[in-house]
Write an enzyme that holds these catalytic residues in place. Structure first.
Site, PDB file in Angstrom:
ATOM      1  N   LYS A 124       0.867  -1.181   0.000  1.00  0.00           N
ATOM      2  CA  LYS A 124       0.000   0.000   0.000  1.00  0.00           C
ATOM      3  C   LYS A 124       0.898   1.224   0.000  1.00  0.00           C
ATOM      4  O   LYS A 124       1.691   1.429   0.921  1.00  0.00           O
ATOM      5  CB  LYS A 124      -0.894  -0.012   1.241  1.00  0.00           C
ATOM      6  CG  LYS A 124      -1.679   1.273   1.431  1.00  0.00           C
ATOM      7  CD  LYS A 124      -2.651   1.173   2.587  1.00  0.00           C
ATOM      8  CE  LYS A 124      -3.362   2.487   2.796  1.00  0.00           C
ATOM      9  NZ  LYS A 124      -4.357   2.415   3.883  1.00  0.00           N
ATOM     10  N   LYS A 165      -2.243  -1.612  -3.766  1.00  0.00           N
ATOM     11  CA  LYS A 165      -3.055  -0.396  -3.729  1.00  0.00           C
ATOM     12  C   LYS A 165      -2.173   0.839  -3.747  1.00  0.00           C
ATOM     13  O   LYS A 165      -1.198   0.868  -2.985  1.00  0.00           O
ATOM     14  CB  LYS A 165      -3.878  -0.477  -2.449  1.00  0.00           C
ATOM     15  CG  LYS A 165      -4.428   0.788  -1.911  1.00  0.00           C
ATOM     16  CD  LYS A 165      -4.998   0.563  -0.548  1.00  0.00           C
ATOM     17  CE  LYS A 165      -5.643   1.861  -0.151  1.00  0.00           C
ATOM     18  NZ  LYS A 165      -5.996   1.939   1.216  1.00  0.00           N
TER      19      LYS A 165
HETATM   20  C1  PBG Z   1      -7.517   3.152   5.958  1.00  0.00           C
HETATM   21  C2  PBG Z   1      -7.751   3.042   4.484  1.00  0.00           C
HETATM   22  C3  PBG Z   1      -7.590   4.028   3.512  1.00  0.00           C
HETATM   23  C4  PBG Z   1      -7.997   3.461   2.315  1.00  0.00           C
HETATM   24  C5  PBG Z   1      -8.347   2.145   2.578  1.00  0.00           C
HETATM   25  N1  PBG Z   1      -8.185   1.911   3.917  1.00  0.00           N
HETATM   26  C6  PBG Z   1      -7.176   5.439   3.642  1.00  0.00           C
HETATM   27  C7  PBG Z   1      -5.793   5.791   3.971  1.00  0.00           C
HETATM   28  O1  PBG Z   1      -4.912   4.941   4.073  1.00  0.00           O
HETATM   29  O2  PBG Z   1      -5.593   6.986   4.225  1.00  0.00           O
HETATM   30  C8  PBG Z   1      -8.044   4.191   1.001  1.00  0.00           C
HETATM   31  C9  PBG Z   1      -9.020   3.674   0.008  1.00  0.00           C
HETATM   32  C10 PBG Z   1      -9.411   4.621  -1.087  1.00  0.00           C
HETATM   33  O3  PBG Z   1      -8.812   5.710  -1.273  1.00  0.00           O
HETATM   34  O4  PBG Z   1     -10.352   4.274  -1.797  1.00  0.00           O
HETATM   35  N2  PBG Z   1      -6.175   3.173   6.281  1.00  0.00           N
HETATM   36 ZN    ZN Z   2      -5.685   3.906   8.330  1.00  0.00          ZN
END
Ligand code: PBG
Ligand code: ZN
Length: 341
Positions: A211, A264
């Protein structure tokens, strides 16, 4: 009889240079795809707040609403009728004063996620219910873990808290927990936590392994109210240029007992999806087409730069081509309409 001129013409180009005959028909074009998009690979994100009757549009996330536990059931029913198989839940506490340093509201038995798991399981026994596991929606500071005084992460405490939340979602009936916090070591603690309560053979652990930090989560943070109040997430989400680091994170999470892997964002990280398809070839690999990517395609379509359906297919076919088998997508409702199976 072949005229001399025609015969010579056919000799001029070599046989292998002619490809177009192989994709002249709509069906033969479909045959060129190694794998086809199907409804069973789509996972739909659902934002659930602690206002039971909420049904609010999110301006930066077109066509996506935030629901309460009363309004979510009829909405999900309409999608299940079209072939929806899986959802991923994100809790959004809106009430004043529920956020604290350790994200207590994340697994509040009366909170939105635990309540939504139960009501969805009861109404849709065959729907696969996943829970995003993170603290940022529930912490006063908006970070994904627990912090020291100086704003740095308390790794061990964060991991213990994340694992406890994951286990509580599993106990409430979730089919899968998907930690998105990016704390080192949480997959192992989650797996051990599930083993301690006898749920390890019922619950799929899907790790957000690769991520990346960046600019594509803005609309999500609007929807979930989870933007950090200070600083950024660069000390835990991966640096966008770090492909080697991403591969190490993928290997690490497999070794810690993950059952499936998420990459992601998706469109900008197709090389990482492809790396994962080789490195994690025995695992289901999921691409997350994140909120910013989705909003960008909508914005481009509104400006007349792209055709929305066309670009949705093109992007999602790209994920399959790169090696994904599953897709978390805000386009899920549209694809349920567009796809036959
Ligand atoms: C929580 C989380 C996030 C997303 C998924 N789980 C936000 C972040 O990391 O700030 C993002 C998903 C999206 O942008 O569709 N940590
Ligand atoms: Zn988070």
């Amino acid at each position: 009889m072949v005229h001399k001129a025609e015969y010579i013409k056919s000799q001029e180009s070599s046989i292998s240079s002619i490809l177009q005959g192989g994709y002249n028909h709509q069906l033969s074009r479909e045959w060129q795809q190694e794998r086809q998009l199907t409804k069973n690979m789509f996972i739909f994100p659902l934002f659930i707040s602690d206002d039971p009757n909420e049904e609010t549009e999110i301006p930066s996330l077109p066509n996506i609403k935030r629901f309460g536990i009363n309004t979510v059931v009829p909405y999900v029913e309409s999608l299940v009728k079209k072939g929806l198989r899986a959802v991923i839940l994100f809790g959004v506490p809106l009430k004043e004063g529920v956020k604290d340093e350790v994200g207590t509201a994340a697994d509040d038995p009366e909170g939105p996620v635990i309540q939504a798991i139960k009501i969805l399981k009861k109404n849709f026994p065959n729907l696969f219910i996943m829970c995003d596991v993170c603290l940022c929606e529930y912490t006063s500071h908006g970070h994904c873990g627990i912090l020291n005084e100086d704003g740095s992460l308390k790794r061990e405490l964060s991991v213990q808290r994340i694992a406890a939340v994951a286990v509580n979602y599993a106990k409430a009936g979730a089919d899968s927990v998907a930690p998105s916090d990016m704390m080192d070591g949480r997959i192992k603690d989650i797996k051990l936590g599930l083993m301690n309560c006898g749920l390890e053979n019922k619950v799929l652990v899907m790790a957000y392994s690769a991520k990346f930090s960046g600019n594509l989560y803005g609309p999500f943070r609007d929807a979930a109210g989870s933007a950090p109040s200070h600083g950024d997430r660069k000390a835990y989400q991966l640096p966008p240029g770090g492909s080697g680091l991403a591969r190490r994170a993928l290997i690490r999470d497999m070794e810690e007992g993950s059952d499936a892997i998420i990459i992601k964002p998706s469109t900008f990280y197709l090389d990482i999806i492809n790396d994962a398809s080789k490195l994690c070839k025995d695992y289901p690999i999921c691409a997350y087409h994140v909120s910013g990517e989705y909003a960008m395609l909508h914005a481009a379509a509104e400006k007349g730069i792209v055709d929305l359906k066309g670009i949705a297919y093109e992007s999602h076919q790209g994920f399959l081509r790169a090696g994904a088998r599953l897709i978390i997508s805000y386009f899920t409702p549209e694809f349920l309409d567009w796809l036959e199976v």
